[in-house]
Scaffold this motif. Sequence first.
Motif, mmCIF file in Angstrom:
data_model
loop_
_atom_site.group_PDB
_atom_site.id
_atom_site.type_symbol
_atom_site.label_atom_id
_atom_site.label_comp_id
_atom_site.label_asym_id
_atom_site.label_seq_id
_atom_site.Cartn_x
_atom_site.Cartn_y
_atom_site.Cartn_z
ATOM 1 N N ILE A 1 88.721 47.533 28.665
ATOM 2 C CA ILE A 1 89.195 48.868 29.055
ATOM 3 C C ILE A 1 89.444 49.747 27.834
ATOM 4 O O ILE A 1 89.011 50.900 27.775
ATOM 5 N N LEU A 2 90.129 49.190 26.831
ATOM 6 C CA LEU A 2 90.553 49.981 25.675
ATOM 7 C C LEU A 2 89.667 49.795 24.449
ATOM 8 O O LEU A 2 89.710 50.619 23.529
ATOM 9 N N GLY A 3 88.897 48.708 24.418
ATOM 10 C CA GLY A 3 88.194 48.382 23.187
ATOM 11 C C GLY A 3 89.192 47.856 22.162
ATOM 12 O O GLY A 3 90.213 47.271 22.517
ATOM 13 N N TRP A 4 88.906 48.084 20.896
ATOM 14 C CA TRP A 4 89.794 47.594 19.840
ATOM 15 C C TRP A 4 90.829 48.631 19.426
ATOM 16 O O TRP A 4 91.656 48.375 18.558
ATOM 17 N N SER A 5 90.771 49.803 20.036
ATOM 18 C CA SER A 5 91.745 50.847 19.706
ATOM 19 C C SER A 5 93.003 50.667 20.545
ATOM 20 O O SER A 5 92.954 50.138 21.654
ATOM 21 N N LEU A 6 94.114 51.120 20.005
ATOM 22 C CA LEU A 6 95.386 50.996 20.713
ATOM 23 C C LEU A 6 96.180 52.288 20.513
ATOM 24 O O LEU A 6 97.105 52.346 19.697
ATOM 25 N N PRO A 7 95.823 53.334 21.247
ATOM 26 C CA PRO A 7 96.501 54.630 21.075
ATOM 27 C C PRO A 7 97.941 54.581 21.586
ATOM 28 O O PRO A 7 98.192 54.628 22.789
ATOM 29 N N LEU A 8 98.879 54.489 20.662
ATOM 30 C CA LEU A 8 100.283 54.326 21.037
ATOM 31 C C LEU A 8 100.886 55.585 21.640
ATOM 32 O O LEU A 8 102.001 55.546 22.170
ATOM 33 N N ASP A 9 100.173 56.710 21.546
ATOM 34 C CA ASP A 9 100.664 57.925 22.179
ATOM 35 C C ASP A 9 100.306 57.983 23.663
ATOM 36 O O ASP A 9 100.678 58.918 24.367
ATOM 37 N N SER A 10 99.595 56.959 24.133
ATOM 38 C CA SER A 10 99.198 56.891 25.540
ATOM 39 C C SER A 10 100.264 56.159 26.351
ATOM 40 O O SER A 10 100.695 55.054 25.987
ATOM 41 N N ASP A 11 100.695 56.766 27.460
ATOM 42 C CA ASP A 11 101.665 56.102 28.339
ATOM 43 C C ASP A 11 101.087 54.806 28.897
ATOM 44 O O ASP A 11 101.813 53.823 29.093
ATOM 45 N N TYR A 12 99.790 54.814 29.156
ATOM 46 C CA TYR A 12 99.120 53.607 29.654
ATOM 47 C C TYR A 12 99.319 52.457 28.673
ATOM 48 O O TYR A 12 99.693 51.342 29.066
ATOM 49 N N VAL A 13 99.084 52.724 27.404
ATOM 50 C CA VAL A 13 99.199 51.677 26.385
ATOM 51 C C VAL A 13 100.649 51.229 26.237
ATOM 52 O O VAL A 13 100.931 50.036 26.084
ATOM 53 N N ARG A 14 101.583 52.167 26.299
ATOM 54 C CA ARG A 14 103.000 51.798 26.178
ATOM 55 C C ARG A 14 103.416 50.852 27.304
ATOM 56 O O ARG A 14 104.101 49.852 27.074
#
Length: 290
Positions: free
Chosen positions: A213-226
């Motif tokens: 879904i995300l690949g190797w990126s982890l955008p911490l500004d995303s509520d989904y990722v949090r």
Amino acid sequence: MLPSLYIALRFIHFTALMVLLGSTISCSLLAPQAFKPVLIRRLKWLWQSAVWMTMLSAVMLLCAQAGMMGSGWSDAVNPQVWLAVLGTRFGSVWLWQILLGVVTVAVLLLKPRTLQSMLLILAAAQLILLAGVGHAAMREGFVGGLQRLNHAVHLLSAGWWAGGLLPLLMCMRMAKKPRWRGAAITAMMRFSRYGHLAVAAVLLSGVVNSLMILGWSLPLDSDYVRFLLMKVVFVAVMVIIALYNRYFLVPRFNRAQAATKQFIQLTWLEVILSVAVILAVSIFATWEPY
């Protein structure tokens, strides 16, 4: 209001299916033969409630989706909008979800001799179907099929693990009775032994699912990722509790009464954390990853 209702219904639906799967696995596969009828009776309130909640929440989710797709509450009860929803990818999957829910209730009412096995198969089928909606259905072709297969494994193993915790606590309670002590301990040891597979499958499939879904990126500004990271923390604590229970407390059952009490307390904490995980997923799975 409708989006909040949709999230609540997702939570109920996922929880009910996992409880049903875990209960029927415990009753039909893990319990010794002579102990099965006893455990089934003791857990009757649990798996029967789960059957009804699964079917009702599936129908209500269709209504909530219709309302969000249409113009609000009026369209939530509009048969024409229901048909429009059923014409989407979500709807084509959800129609089968509702049908299987109805079949599950029918099986419950008919009470065949193989009731627990049939309920297990139907619960598993509905969990597998859930892999056909949401982010797991974002890809097409062969890769998309692999993603849905991986997500199905994730849901089944999570249901096996989290859904089996309440039956485990029931077995702990029944192990206090001399008549059922041996059988209850056998059921618990089987859950512990094969539960390793469920935990491993949850972790591995969860990592693969996140990468797809995300690949190797982890955008911490995303509520989904949090929320995803919050889920990861909850699951990590559950794993630590499970390992501590199995390898530290269980060997001390015969030597220290406090070990048994602590095992029960920590297992209840595991139940609470599993509920928190399902709630978190019910929320962030409705959001865009980025």
